[in-house]
Design an enzyme around this catalytic site. Sequence first.
Site, mmCIF file in Angstrom:
data_model
loop_
_atom_site.group_PDB
_atom_site.id
_atom_site.type_symbol
_atom_site.label_atom_id
_atom_site.label_comp_id
_atom_site.label_asym_id
_atom_site.label_seq_id
_atom_site.Cartn_x
_atom_site.Cartn_y
_atom_site.Cartn_z
ATOM 1 N N GLU A 67 41.284 38.515 50.802
ATOM 2 C CA GLU A 67 41.700 38.253 52.183
ATOM 3 C C GLU A 67 42.455 36.933 52.296
ATOM 4 O O GLU A 67 43.398 36.819 53.085
ATOM 5 C CB GLU A 67 40.473 38.242 53.097
ATOM 6 C CG GLU A 67 39.798 39.585 53.275
ATOM 7 C CD GLU A 67 38.830 39.930 52.137
ATOM 8 O OE1 GLU A 67 38.224 41.008 52.176
ATOM 9 O OE2 GLU A 67 38.694 39.110 51.194
ATOM 10 N N ARG A 273 36.126 41.090 38.102
ATOM 11 C CA ARG A 273 36.419 40.733 39.486
ATOM 12 C C ARG A 273 35.762 39.422 39.898
ATOM 13 O O ARG A 273 36.373 38.614 40.607
ATOM 14 C CB ARG A 273 35.946 41.878 40.406
ATOM 15 C CG ARG A 273 35.979 41.569 41.895
ATOM 16 C CD ARG A 273 37.378 41.421 42.404
ATOM 17 N NE ARG A 273 37.423 41.229 43.855
ATOM 18 C CZ ARG A 273 38.515 40.895 44.519
ATOM 19 N NH1 ARG A 273 39.645 40.726 43.873
ATOM 20 N NH2 ARG A 273 38.492 40.746 45.818
ATOM 21 N N GLU A 314 45.362 33.497 38.500
ATOM 22 C CA GLU A 314 46.384 33.856 37.513
ATOM 23 C C GLU A 314 46.584 35.371 37.390
ATOM 24 O O GLU A 314 47.144 35.847 36.398
ATOM 25 C CB GLU A 314 46.024 33.279 36.142
ATOM 26 C CG GLU A 314 46.061 31.766 36.089
ATOM 27 C CD GLU A 314 45.877 31.197 34.690
ATOM 28 O OE1 GLU A 314 46.605 30.249 34.330
ATOM 29 O OE2 GLU A 314 45.001 31.705 33.943
ATOM 30 N N ASN A 338 42.703 45.986 45.165
ATOM 31 C CA ASN A 338 44.116 45.911 45.519
ATOM 32 C C ASN A 338 45.007 46.258 44.322
ATOM 33 O O ASN A 338 44.967 45.599 43.292
ATOM 34 C CB ASN A 338 44.422 44.492 46.020
ATOM 35 C CG ASN A 338 45.901 44.287 46.298
ATOM 36 O OD1 ASN A 338 46.627 45.231 46.578
ATOM 37 N ND2 ASN A 338 46.343 43.043 46.222
#
Length: 432
Positions: A67, A273, A314, A338
């Site tokens: 977000e 993640r 990165e 995403n």
Amino acid sequence: MKLALLIYGLLWRLALPLVFLRLWWRGQAEPIYRQFWGERLGWPVGAQREAHGAAPLIWVHAVSLGETRAAAALIAALRKRIPRMRLLLTHMTATGREAGQALLQPGDVQVWLPYDLPGPMRRFLRRFQPRLAVLMETEVWPNLAAQCRHAGVPVLLANARLSARSADRWQRWPTLARAAWGGLHAAAQTPEDAQRILALGAAQAQVLGNLKFDMHPDAHLLQTGADWKAAAARPVLLLASTREQGGESEEALLLRALPMALTARALLVWVPRHPQRFDAVAQLLAARGLAVQRRSAGAPSADTAVWLGDTLGEMAAYYAMADAAFIGGSLLPLGGQNLIEACACGCPVVLGPSQFNFSSAAQAALEAGAAVQVADATQVWAALERWLGAPSARLLAAEQARAFAAAHQGAAQRQADWIVATLTAAADEGNQ
């Protein structure tokens, strides 16, 4: 509604000791979780609201890393429309707060969002007196909305998305849903999102697109990725944003299905993640007998089988070095992650079956030829190997990925215009 909020607040208060215990535990891997605890209860130490004349203070809440990165394009567009704007930026996670530091300018403020209790929210709003609240994507909370209404602070939901699963959960608690969503104005990513948001009681839901398409890859990171690929001196396959749920991990699923001969043909780059899982994933890879090297230890060497991406900020470089990537959060029922950034970097992607958080973008990428979707971990490796064995098809998919990402840009300007119009209308109403 008052009774529902009272019970909801009581449950929050009972849970607070466990919540702070979890913060302390997470602080072992990410020390910032052990800092600024007063902000979680609406007491931001040293974060006083300064007098800046008529400069409007716009509050943007970006809960986590994804977000925050999406908010970057919106904040940049807002600063062009409102040059004297001051930003109040809030988060709930360490990765979001760390990424958000790059978005700050002199006069801006960054704090944790208080927990969703009436007292902390009241103190927060009294301290900062924002002109407008812009919540990113899904972060709608009952007491936050109620206290903003009481304080006269308009609440907007930017880049709004709401999966069918999340909408069903809200429908189970209709009184809390009305408290949170009633009267809300949203800029939805898709028509389906808009319909679900309106069904929960929102006053308005316009379809203005997805801000993630306006996240342009940093040129320096793209060059870094090219340098890493040259150092690897062989094809590169990326496993990006892999996650775990309920004791099962996508890393374990993929490792059980991994054809070991593939490690002789390609460098595997693995980027979990969540940073707190870096060590656990490194141990899991080593236990499989793979030669693991960490990104933090330098560029990959010729004898590295798996290069573990244990850095933040990165991802564009990782995508730029990869010939193709698997996007995690999709083998387990987590709704996907995403995929747009990968496409913008020209990296074709493999998606697992679970895509309820990104269903519209995933479907559009599949139709554009930028992605393929598979059913399980074995098929993930098969799809990646097919692209390795068919360079012309992979290069075509890479071009289709870039075209797909470019074709959907413009949401940042549309949503900035919408926010400015709301701010102007609120100011006009206040002057009457």
